[in-house]
Structure formats: C-alpha cells, structure tokens
Write an enzyme that holds these catalytic residues in place. Structure first.
Site, PDB file in Angstrom:
ATOM      1  N   SER A  70       9.318   5.924 -14.836  1.00 17.00           N
ATOM      2  CA  SER A  70       8.594   6.554 -15.935  1.00 17.00           C
ATOM      3  C   SER A  70       9.096   7.958 -16.266  1.00 17.00           C
ATOM      4  CB  SER A  70       7.109   6.592 -15.595  1.00 17.00           C
ATOM      5  OG  SER A  70       6.882   7.262 -14.373  1.00 17.00           O
TER       6      SER A  70
ATOM      7  N   ARG B 139       1.849   7.162 -12.891  1.00 12.11           N
ATOM      8  CA  ARG B 139       0.522   7.323 -12.264  1.00 12.11           C
ATOM      9  C   ARG B 139      -0.528   7.623 -13.321  1.00 12.11           C
ATOM     10  NH1 ARG B 139       2.770  10.396  -6.821  1.00 12.11           N
ATOM     11  NH2 ARG B 139       3.994   8.602  -6.128  1.00 12.11           N
TER      12      ARG B 139
ATOM     13  N   LYS C  59      12.848   2.951  -1.797  1.00 14.09           N
ATOM     14  CA  LYS C  59      11.957   3.641  -2.714  1.00 14.09           C
ATOM     15  C   LYS C  59      11.746   5.049  -2.198  1.00 14.09           C
ATOM     16  CE  LYS C  59       7.537   3.291  -5.032  1.00 14.09           C
ATOM     17  NZ  LYS C  59       6.320   2.485  -5.165  1.00 14.09           N
TER      18      LYS C  59
ATOM     19  N   TYR D 225      11.617   0.577 -19.041  1.00 12.76           N
ATOM     20  CA  TYR D 225      10.661   0.595 -20.150  1.00 12.76           C
ATOM     21  C   TYR D 225      11.389   0.485 -21.487  1.00 12.76           C
ATOM     22  CZ  TYR D 225       7.660   2.143 -16.384  1.00 12.76           C
ATOM     23  OH  TYR D 225       6.981   2.212 -15.196  1.00 12.76           O
TER      24      TYR D 225
ATOM     25  N   GLU E   6      16.692   0.886   5.647  1.00 15.94           N
ATOM     26  CA  GLU E   6      15.593   0.145   5.009  1.00 15.94           C
ATOM     27  C   GLU E   6      16.100  -1.166   4.417  1.00 15.94           C
ATOM     28  OE1 GLU E   6      12.454   0.189   4.746  1.00 15.94           O
ATOM     29  OE2 GLU E   6      11.780   2.183   5.311  1.00 15.94           O
TER      30      GLU E   6
ATOM     31  N   LYS F 162       3.173  10.655  -0.815  1.00 16.72           N
ATOM     32  CA  LYS F 162       3.566   9.384  -0.213  1.00 16.72           C
ATOM     33  C   LYS F 162       4.735   9.548   0.764  1.00 16.72           C
ATOM     34  CE  LYS F 162       1.585   6.738  -4.051  1.00 16.72           C
ATOM     35  NZ  LYS F 162       1.685   5.563  -4.946  1.00 16.72           N
TER      36      LYS F 162
ATOM     37  N   LYS G 151      14.851   2.825  -6.261  1.00 18.55           N
ATOM     38  CA  LYS G 151      13.895   3.458  -7.168  1.00 18.55           C
ATOM     39  C   LYS G 151      13.655   4.897  -6.734  1.00 18.55           C
ATOM     40  CE  LYS G 151       9.083   2.857  -8.521  1.00 18.55           C
ATOM     41  NZ  LYS G 151       7.882   2.107  -8.281  1.00 18.55           N
TER      42      LYS G 151
HETATM   43  N1  LIG Z   1       3.511   1.087  -5.885  1.00 21.07           N
HETATM   44  C1  LIG Z   1       3.600   2.269  -6.560  1.00 21.07           C
HETATM   45  C2  LIG Z   1       4.462   2.266  -7.765  1.00 21.07           C
HETATM   46  N2  LIG Z   1       4.742   1.177  -8.530  1.00 21.07           N
HETATM   47  C3  LIG Z   1       5.553   1.624  -9.591  1.00 21.07           C
HETATM   48  C4  LIG Z   1       5.755   2.995  -9.439  1.00 21.07           C
HETATM   49  C5  LIG Z   1       6.497   3.936 -10.314  1.00 21.07           C
HETATM   50  C6  LIG Z   1       7.048   3.409 -11.562  1.00 21.07           C
HETATM   51  C7  LIG Z   1       7.449   4.448 -12.538  1.00 21.07           C
HETATM   52  O1  LIG Z   1       7.374   5.667 -12.293  1.00 21.07           O
HETATM   53  O2  LIG Z   1       7.872   4.039 -13.612  1.00 21.07           O
HETATM   54  C8  LIG Z   1       5.108   3.394  -8.284  1.00 21.07           C
HETATM   55  C9  LIG Z   1       5.266   4.744  -7.751  1.00 21.07           C
HETATM   56  C10 LIG Z   1       4.142   5.477  -7.182  1.00 21.07           C
HETATM   57  O3  LIG Z   1       3.098   5.634  -7.801  1.00 21.07           O
HETATM   58  O4  LIG Z   1       4.320   5.953  -6.086  1.00 21.07           O
HETATM   59 MG   LIG Z   2      11.083  -0.920   5.193  1.00 24.18          MG
END
Ligand SMILES: NCc1[nH]cc(CCC(=O)O)c1CC(=O)O
Ligand SMILES: [Mg+2]
Length: 344
Positions: free
Chosen positions: A295, A225, A215, A334, A254, A238, A269
């Site tokens: 998203s 968000r 990720k 989505y 990872e 993050k 992701k």
């Molecule tokens: N646990 C965080 C989380 N779970 C799903 C998404 C993103 C999904 C998306 O953008 O569609 C994120 C990213 C984040 O806020 O850092």
């Molecule tokens: Mg890890």
C-alpha cells in the site's frame, strides 16, 4: 593549453573512444525501436498480475480508501463484479483483504474461522460467479483481532503456537469456502507445515501454499492498515514476528524453512525496497517467487503523480517491470487492473 580545442576534434575523440572501448559500442542496439524490442530481456504480461483489493460489509458499496487514491473497498456483490472485470482483462488471480465489522473482532481473532465472515462470503460468491479466476486468501488474524496483530496477544506477547492453531483453522475455513491458494502472511514459526498438514488431512491436498516467507517489519504498510481499519487498533509493532528490514540472511532462513515445511511458492513483502531479497530467494531456491507491491508503495507513486511530479502510467509500468527483472514470477499489486488495461 592553447591547442586544446583542436586536440578534441571529433576524429580524435572517436579514435580515443574506440581505443578505450575496444570498439565495443553498447548503444548500437539501442538506436531503434525495433532493435530495442528485439533485445528485451524481460517483459511484463497480464499473466504476472495478482490484483489485491479490499472488502467491506453491506451491499452496493464501493468506497474510496483515503490514503490510496483510486483504490476502493467493495461489498461482496461489487467484489464479484470487479472480479469479473479482472478475469475479462486476463488477470489470473486476485487477493482480497477484508475490513471486518469491528463488532466481530475479538482478542483471539476467532471470527477468522466463521464460514460467514466477509472473506469467506466473498470467496464463495466470487467462486460461484467467476470460477475461472484464482483466489488467494491470507490466513493472518489481523483483520479479526481487537489489537490488530496477526496472532494472539497474551501478556503483551504474540504467542506462537496458539496463533498457529487459530491460523490453521482460518486457513481451513477459507479452503472450505473455495479459496484456491492459501497465503499466510502472519510469520508465525511452523505455520506452513501446520497448514499443509491440515489441508492434506481435510481433502485439500491440491491447494497450494504461497508463503509470505520474507515479510518485513515495514512502515510501508501504513495505508493498508487504514484500509482494513486496524490503524488505530494496533498495539505496539510487529517486530517480534516480521523480519527486520536490516536483515537478508534471516529472510533466506525463513524461505528455507517454509520450503522445508511445504511452501509451493514464496513471497517477498514489501516489493520495490526489497528487490535484493527477491533476487536472492529466486537465485537460491528457484521456486515460483512473488512480491507484494504494498500500500505505501502504491500511495507514493499515486501521490507524486497527483502532484504532477511523475508520469503515473510510466512509473507504474516501470515499477512492475523491475519486479520481473529481479526474478519475480508475478506481482501482487493494487495497480493490476490499470496495468492489465495498459497491457491490452
Ligand atoms: N497480515 C497483515 C497484512 N496483510 C497485508 C498487509 C500489508 C499490505 C499492504 O500494505 O498493502 C499486512 C501488513 C500488516 O498490517 O502488517
Ligand atoms: Mg517462518
């Protein structure tokens, strides 16, 4: 110079082309529709789709997410109906994300462990009414913390081990609610092993873990968000726990680590900008590998389509097919309902 046009008669052009290609004409198989279909290397099927969507409190609610035209947040009762729709379309699994009541958010995100939080209520209701669809839950803390981070924040730092403890408790509460797959997206060190151990010790050794192994600290998560109501909350970024977008060796490490700790499936992701990572992880580890078309990717396609600049349906299907070509076994998207309808 004067004779030039005659030197390029079609006969001499053909001879020249046959000479340079050795007579190998790759367009032969692309001439007709039947022949193109015959030599297809990759195909998207409804079995490849995991539908990602949002939950909200209340009843009878289906409210639009502003930065994601066509995407809505559903109250639990509506989510059940939508899950039924997804199941009827043949979609194998769903991944709901909660916009929790802001009053339930705390510094340590402990509401994730409440059997009656939004995600757990939705899981129970969907499992009861639509048992045939798989439910994949995220065990990260971000919907539950006042600061929007996926872990516990202490003196400006996301503390790893304490976060893992809370994430494990969250994962267990999701398993108890009936989640079929635990998919932790927090990127804390050691969380896969800790979740595996806790699941095994509590009668859930049949529940697989889909690790958000790679990720990235991406700007493509913006609309999400907004959708779960953490946009204004997030303090800082993050980068101390997600992988740097510049790195791919780190993503491989990872994945290697998560597999060693017991991950059954891997996820990358975001999706399209990271297909090289998908390809590498699939080639290296041969595990079921997924990507999350996030998203921001969805919003880009929608925005261009709404402006009439691209053909939405064609771009949607092409983007999903690209995941398959890169080596994905499935895609969290989505677009799942629309794509499934299209595949019917
Ligand atoms: N646990 C965080 C989380 N779970 C799903 C998404 C993103 C999904 C998306 O953008 O569609 C994120 C990213 C984040 O806020 O850092
Ligand atoms: Mg890890």
């Amino acid at each position: 110079m004067k004779d030039r046009p005659s030197q390029f008669s079609s006969a001499s052009a053909s001879a020249h082309i046959d000479e340079v290609t050795g007579g190998r004409r790759l367009r032969r198989l692309r001439r007709t529709d039947w022949s193109r279909r015959l030599v297809l290397e990759n195909e998207l099927s409804v079995n490849d789709l995991i539908w990602t969507f949002f939950l909200t409190t209340g009843t009878g609610v289906a409210e639009p997410v502003e930065a994601m035209p066509g995407v809505e947040r559903y109250s639990v009762d509506m989510a059940v109906r939508m899950a039924e729709k997804a199941a009827k379309l043949g979609i194998p699994a769903i991944a709901p994300f909660p916009r929790e009541d802001p009053e339930k958010k705390t510094e340590d995100g402990s509401y994730i462990t409440d059997p009656d939080n939004l995600i757990n209520r939705a899981v129970r209701a969907i499992k009861k009414e639509v048992p045939e669809i798989g439910i994949i839950t995220d065990a990260a803390l971000d919907p539950f913390t006042t600061h929007g981070h996926d872990g516990i924040l202490r003196n400006g730092e996301i503390v790893n081990d304490e976060s893992v403890e809370m994430i494990v408790r969250g994962a267990l509460s999701q398993a108890e609610a009936g989640a079929d797959v635990i998919a932790p997206s927090d990127m804390m060190d050691g969380r896969i092993g800790a979740i595996r151990k806790a699941l095994d010790e509590n009668g859930f050794n049949h529940i697989p873990i889909m690790s958000y192994a790679a990720k990235f600290a991406s700007a493509f998560y913006g609309p999400y968000r907004d959708a779960i109501g953490t946009l204004g909350l997030l303090k800082g970024d993050k980068k101390t726990y997600y992988v740097d977008p510049a790195n791919s060796e780190d993503a491989v490490r990872e994945a290697e680590q998560d597999i060693a700790e017991g991950a059954d499936m891997l996820m990358v992701k975001p999706g399209l900008p990271y297909l090289d990572i998908v390809y590498r992880l699939k080639e290296t580890f041969r595990l079921p590998t997924f990507a999350y078309q996030v998203s921001g990717e969805y919003a880009m396609i929608k925005a261009a389509a709404l402006n009439g600049w691209i053909d939405e349906e064609k771009v949607m299907m092409e983007s999903l097919l690209a995941f398959k070509r890169a080596g994905c076994d499935g895609i969290l998207t989505y677009f799942a309902l629309d794509a499934a309808q299209r595949l019917k």
